[in-house]
Scaffold this motif. Sequence first.
Motif, PDB file in Angstrom:
ATOM      1  N   ARG A  19      46.716  27.423  56.427  1.00 19.33           N
ATOM      2  CA  ARG A  19      46.271  27.152  57.803  1.00 19.33           C
ATOM      3  C   ARG A  19      47.264  26.261  58.539  1.00 19.33           C
ATOM      4  N   GLY A  20      48.463  26.112  57.969  1.00 19.70           N
ATOM      5  CA  GLY A  20      49.488  25.310  58.636  1.00 19.70           C
ATOM      6  C   GLY A  20      50.228  24.367  57.721  1.00 19.70           C
ATOM      7  N   ALA A  21      49.569  23.892  56.664  1.00 23.58           N
ATOM      8  CA  ALA A  21      50.228  22.963  55.746  1.00 23.58           C
ATOM      9  C   ALA A  21      51.053  23.727  54.722  1.00 23.58           C
ATOM     10  N   VAL A  22      52.316  23.290  54.545  1.00 21.09           N
ATOM     11  CA  VAL A  22      53.198  23.975  53.594  1.00 21.09           C
ATOM     12  C   VAL A  22      53.651  23.064  52.462  1.00 21.09           C
ATOM     13  N   GLY A  23      53.406  21.739  52.591  1.00 20.93           N
ATOM     14  CA  GLY A  23      53.866  20.840  51.543  1.00 20.93           C
ATOM     15  C   GLY A  23      53.315  19.444  51.730  1.00 20.93           C
ATOM     16  N   PHE A  24      53.698  18.555  50.809  1.00 17.72           N
ATOM     17  CA  PHE A  24      53.209  17.186  50.754  1.00 17.72           C
ATOM     18  C   PHE A  24      54.400  16.244  50.634  1.00 17.72           C
ATOM     19  N   ASP A  25      54.195  14.995  51.085  1.00 16.93           N
ATOM     20  CA  ASP A  25      55.249  13.987  51.012  1.00 16.93           C
ATOM     21  C   ASP A  25      54.600  12.613  50.920  1.00 16.93           C
ATOM     22  N   ILE A  26      55.344  11.628  50.454  1.00 17.02           N
ATOM     23  CA  ILE A  26      54.955  10.233  50.631  1.00 17.02           C
ATOM     24  C   ILE A  26      56.064   9.553  51.416  1.00 17.02           C
ATOM     25  N   ALA A  27      55.673   8.653  52.322  1.00 15.21           N
ATOM     26  CA  ALA A  27      56.637   7.988  53.193  1.00 15.21           C
ATOM     27  C   ALA A  27      56.248   6.528  53.362  1.00 15.21           C
ATOM     28  N   GLY A  28      57.050   5.801  54.121  1.00 17.04           N
ATOM     29  CA  GLY A  28      56.803   4.383  54.319  1.00 17.04           C
ATOM     30  C   GLY A  28      57.787   3.548  53.519  1.00 17.04           C
ATOM     31  N   PRO A  29      57.513   2.255  53.349  1.00 16.57           N
ATOM     32  CA  PRO A  29      58.447   1.373  52.638  1.00 16.57           C
ATOM     33  C   PRO A  29      58.662   1.838  51.200  1.00 16.57           C
ATOM     34  N   GLU A  30      59.904   2.179  50.887  1.00 19.57           N
ATOM     35  CA  GLU A  30      60.213   2.765  49.575  1.00 19.57           C
ATOM     36  C   GLU A  30      60.388   1.713  48.492  1.00 19.57           C
ATOM     37  N   ASP A  31      61.135   0.668  48.806  1.00 17.71           N
ATOM     38  CA  ASP A  31      61.451  -0.331  47.792  1.00 17.71           C
ATOM     39  C   ASP A  31      60.179  -1.093  47.398  1.00 17.71           C
ATOM     40  N   GLY A  32      59.838  -1.060  46.119  1.00 16.04           N
ATOM     41  CA  GLY A  32      58.638  -1.730  45.642  1.00 16.04           C
ATOM     42  C   GLY A  32      57.416  -0.843  45.585  1.00 16.04           C
ATOM     43  N   ALA A  68      50.374  19.350  41.459  1.00 16.51           N
ATOM     44  CA  ALA A  68      50.974  20.251  40.467  1.00 16.51           C
ATOM     45  C   ALA A  68      49.936  21.222  39.925  1.00 16.51           C
ATOM     46  N   SER A  69      48.732  20.724  39.707  1.00 16.38           N
ATOM     47  CA  SER A  69      47.672  21.602  39.180  1.00 16.38           C
ATOM     48  C   SER A  69      47.295  22.680  40.184  1.00 16.38           C
ATOM     49  N   GLU A  70      47.543  22.410  41.462  1.00 17.77           N
ATOM     50  CA  GLU A  70      47.246  23.370  42.529  1.00 17.77           C
ATOM     51  C   GLU A  70      48.474  24.175  42.942  1.00 17.77           C
ATOM     52  N   PHE A  71      49.600  23.942  42.263  1.00 21.31           N
ATOM     53  CA  PHE A  71      50.860  24.614  42.603  1.00 21.31           C
ATOM     54  C   PHE A  71      51.203  24.441  44.086  1.00 21.31           C
ATOM     55  N   PHE A  72      51.081  23.187  44.546  1.00 25.48           N
ATOM     56  CA  PHE A  72      51.376  22.863  45.936  1.00 25.48           C
ATOM     57  C   PHE A  72      52.648  22.030  45.974  1.00 25.48           C
ATOM     58  N   PRO A  73      53.650  22.445  46.730  1.00 28.99           N
ATOM     59  CA  PRO A  73      54.976  21.803  46.672  1.00 28.99           C
ATOM     60  C   PRO A  73      55.020  20.414  47.307  1.00 28.99           C
ATOM     61  N   ALA A  74      55.893  19.594  46.749  1.00 25.58           N
ATOM     62  CA  ALA A  74      56.069  18.236  47.264  1.00 25.58           C
ATOM     63  C   ALA A  74      57.540  17.907  47.433  1.00 25.58           C
ATOM     64  N   THR A  75      57.832  17.210  48.502  1.00 24.38           N
ATOM     65  CA  THR A  75      59.108  16.534  48.684  1.00 24.38           C
ATOM     66  C   THR A  75      58.783  15.052  48.717  1.00 24.38           C
ATOM     67  N   VAL A  76      59.688  14.213  48.257  1.00 23.92           N
ATOM     68  CA  VAL A  76      59.396  12.786  48.147  1.00 23.92           C
ATOM     69  C   VAL A  76      60.539  11.972  48.747  1.00 23.92           C
ATOM     70  N   HIS A  77      60.188  11.037  49.640  1.00 32.13           N
ATOM     71  CA  HIS A  77      61.184  10.084  50.127  1.00 32.13           C
ATOM     72  C   HIS A  77      61.704   9.273  48.943  1.00 32.13           C
ATOM     73  N   ALA A  78      62.967   9.375  48.651  1.00 29.35           N
ATOM     74  CA  ALA A  78      63.553   8.643  47.524  1.00 29.35           C
ATOM     75  C   ALA A  78      65.055   8.549  47.723  1.00 29.35           C
ATOM     76  N   GLY A  79      65.647   7.452  47.224  1.00 30.89           N
ATOM     77  CA  GLY A  79      67.086   7.299  47.343  1.00 30.89           C
ATOM     78  C   GLY A  79      67.538   6.944  48.739  1.00 30.89           C
ATOM     79  N   GLU A  80      66.678   6.219  49.475  1.00 27.56           N
ATOM     80  CA  GLU A  80      67.047   5.735  50.808  1.00 27.56           C
ATOM     81  C   GLU A  80      67.095   4.211  50.775  1.00 27.56           C
ATOM     82  N   ALA A  81      65.922   3.561  50.708  1.00 26.14           N
ATOM     83  CA  ALA A  81      65.878   2.102  50.621  1.00 26.14           C
ATOM     84  C   ALA A  81      65.860   1.610  49.186  1.00 26.14           C
ATOM     85  N   ALA A  82      65.662   2.520  48.244  1.00 25.26           N
ATOM     86  CA  ALA A  82      65.699   2.187  46.815  1.00 25.26           C
ATOM     87  C   ALA A  82      66.645   3.178  46.141  1.00 25.26           C
TER      88      ALA A  82
END
Length: 371
Positions: free
Chosen positions: A177-190, A204-218
């Motif tokens: 219905r419009g959603a194609v993936g998941f992410d986490i964002a906000g302050p990375e370090d800590g 993962a159990s739902e086979f739903f793709p994720a991208t993750v904010h990483a390697g920016e502030a940490a």
Amino acid sequence: MPIDQHGDTTLEGVSIRGLPKVSLHDHLDGGVRPQTIIELGDAIGLEVPAAEAGELADWFAERSDSGSLVEYLKTFDLTTAVMQTAEGLTRVAREFVEDLAADGVIYGEVRWAPEQHLGTGLSLEEVVEAVQSGIEEGEEAAEENGRDIRVGQLITAMRHTDRSLEIAELAVAWRGRGAVGFDIAGPEDGFPPSRHKVAFDYLASEFFPATVHAGEAAGLDSIRSALIDGRALRLGHGVRIAEDLDVVSRAGDEVLVEFGELARWVRDREIPLELSPSSNLQTGAIERWGTEMADHPFDLLYQLGFSVTVNVDNRTMSRTSLTRELALLAEVFEYDLDDLETFQLNAAAGAFLPIEEREELIELIAEGFER
């Protein structure tokens, strides 16, 4: 050559703005038009730091160019403040898609955090519905103007709060219905991805793709956690994967590099890096290498075979566009049209679409660059 947010640049006699593009890392609350902020702010009695759109654009650019992700994120208090009603969310989403289309984007993924838009009593379902309505209106408006574009939502959880499982369930509920993936964002370090392992296990159990904010502030530990705990199929920014590369020697254009195990895994598995050059400079993500675009490890990662993609991150804060980012890279690293096409093909291959649709997208890019 002069490069600005709304202008165009030619490369080999070809308009960069007119080339077909894929946008993978683009925040909804980071791409609100300054004029829209002023108008929506006036309607709700919000104090805005400038009364004219150009002055407000200057304010965002100045506040964002701090060298700190934490300071950079503070500017979002203003944009999210005008995105607390269904009407505001729909308008912002519609204009966002229109701006993508005007930038030559044919497929985009817009990320945003529903939990940040509940200030006037809307439910999570209602805010997602409002954004989806705006996306569809924007797609229709683009079509009326002769531009074809498709935009999917990346439903995002804030990494410093404890609602990630709830947001993951929301994302899965909106699949199809419009959603194609998941992410986490906000302050990375800590706030490593491991804090949200339950949510990622569910996805993962739902086979739903994720991208993750990483390697920016940490650094590397954040990337490692994104891949292991988050099962990330892409890395949001990921620029600090270059910390796992040891440049042994340079001789002209020849560079001898030793790979760490993490960098080799990311390169060999072709895990897309959602690089955002201008933003990476503003937030200090590349301070280990320098403070100029020429210092960005983008070209090193590209030459070593990483799946690099080019993104804006936040159009308003960085006062940029995908056209501008590509033009900057072409100017600094002397890229040609074949290079720019490679970046778009990498993005298309990494899009959260079924393989048949990714193949169609790849064909559209190839045809557009050939023309």
